[in-house]
Design an enzyme around this catalytic site. Structure first.
Site, short mmCIF file in Angstrom:
data_model
loop_
_atom_site.label_atom_id
_atom_site.label_comp_id
_atom_site.label_asym_id
_atom_site.label_seq_id
_atom_site.Cartn_x
_atom_site.Cartn_y
_atom_site.Cartn_z
N GLU A 223 0.84 -1.21 0.02
CA GLU A 223 0.04 0.04 0.02
C GLU A 223 0.99 1.26 0.00
O GLU A 223 1.83 1.37 0.76
CB GLU A 223 -0.96 -0.20 1.20
CG GLU A 223 -1.81 -1.13 1.32
CD GLU A 223 -2.96 -1.18 2.61
OE1 GLU A 223 -4.25 -1.47 2.51
OE2 GLU A 223 -2.17 -1.19 3.55
N ASN A 261 -6.49 -3.34 6.16
CA ASN A 261 -7.13 -3.25 7.54
C ASN A 261 -8.19 -2.70 7.79
O ASN A 261 -9.02 -3.30 8.61
CB ASN A 261 -5.89 -2.70 8.36
CG ASN A 261 -4.80 -4.01 8.51
OD1 ASN A 261 -4.85 -4.99 7.94
ND2 ASN A 261 -3.52 -3.47 9.08
#
Length: 354
Positions: A223, A261
């Protein structure tokens, strides 16, 4: 209960457990937090789901996030600060991708331990016929170590992967800013916002996040996240470098949890809460999710793999960041954490091992 009835009930349960994640994915797309392609790629590559959530909903989504038409040349030498699991894995990923890594640990023993772990995995690859001995030797040689930030002289990018405590990361970024001028400084966090990690820097524009996933040498996803002051050139450089060592990148807004997440951790918490309310066993829920949605493992096995303590920390961080009661760790997670049943690493969590 007939076999058909059992299958139907299992499929319905699996759909119910996945539904909150699908709703969250739609909300993130609607809010412009991430592109549809990045949302789906994040869950496929970061969580192992065979299809991304928007694809599950029947939306047409690109299977590969778009890559900038012009990308900088791959970097030569990259610094990694830390000597734990993630720092060691990131250094190994760099070496496997053909780059050179300078791993800086707090002690010579920690640095040597990281180097030995990388050498051990390379040796096992040789034994399994996946690497030649020469290739393994070259891989290990591309990882250099040091115990001072002075060892980072000459690197073109630094990735911080130290303990997940905001004050520690903030202080380290101040030190890195002084030790290695001008180059981009990346954090491997997903718990904290980039703007918070870089809050004490004189030039926070040098800061970005390059969030690798565990095991970093094997997982393909990174990411790439900046905040409102991040220099676009540094963000582009970080993403291009990650792709140059064989990773696939996604990007999103600068919020706690980033993309994977933000979707995965609440989904797991919801699953534990829902199954407790319905009296469904972890093993039955896992079996239903794997059978219905083709996930590599069910939510309870995944929580055990992540670690119950890590789950509780991640949820508390999300709750503090967003103020949503849903993000508070459910009673089952809190109970396991209090009992020291932390998952695979302790031999027992929701399930038993060994």
């Amino acid at each position: 209960m007939s076999e058909t009835s059992s299958f139907v009930e299992g499929a319905a349960l699996a759909d119910d457990l996945l539904a909150p994640l699908l709703r969250d994915a739609v909300a993130l797309e609607r809010d412009g937090f991430a592109s549809p392609a990045d949302i789906d790629a994040a869950m496929r590559l970061g969580a192992g789901h065979p299809r991304g959530p928007l694809a599950v909903l029947g939306r047409a989504v690109e299977t590969v996030p778009p890559v900038a038409a012009v990308t900088p040349a791959p970097l030569g030498r990259v610094g990694v600060v830390g000597a734990g699991t993630m720092a060691t894995g990131i250094a190994e990923a760099i070496a496997k991708g053909g780059g050179e890594a300078v791993l800086v640990a707090r002690s010579a023993a920690g640095a040597q331990r990281s180097k030995d772990e990388i050498a051990g995995r390379a040796a096992r690859s040789v034994a399994r016929g996946r690497l030649t001995q020469d290739a393994a030797d070259e891989l290990v040689a591309r990882v250099m170590t040091g115990t001072s930030l002075e060892a980072l002289a000459g690197v073109e990018l630094v990735v911080e992967a130290v303990v997940e405590r905001l004050e520690v990361k903030q202080e380290l970024f101040v030190q890195l800013e002084r030790a290695v001028p001008e180059i981009p400084l990346a954090t491997n966090t997903s718990s904290f916002r980039v703007r918070d990690v870089s809050a004490s820097m004189e030039d926070p524009g040098r800061a970005l996040a390059l969030h690798f996933f565990n095991p970093a040498a094997a997982m393909k996803l990174v990411e790439v996240v900046g905040h409102e002051q991040t220099d676009p050139r540094g963000l582009e450089l970080g993403g291009a470098w990650a792709r140059s060592i064989g990773k696939q990148t996604v990007t999103c807004g600068d919020e706690s949890g980033f993309l994977v997440n933000r979707l995965l951790i609440p989904y797991l918490n919801d699953a534990a809460r829902t199954c407790a309310q319905r009296g469904v066993s972890p093993a039955s829920a896992d079996e239903a999710v794997v059978a219905r949605h083709g996930h590599p493992m069910g939510p309870f096995a995944l929580m055990d793999l992540i670690g119950i303590d890590v789950m509780v920390f991640a949820l508390e961080t999300l709750r503090d960041a967003f103020g949503a009661p849903r993000y508070a760790p459910c009673e089952a997670l809190r109970g396991l954490a209090a009992e020291g049943r932390l998952g695979r690493k302790t031999g027992e969590g929701f399930l038993r091992y060994g």
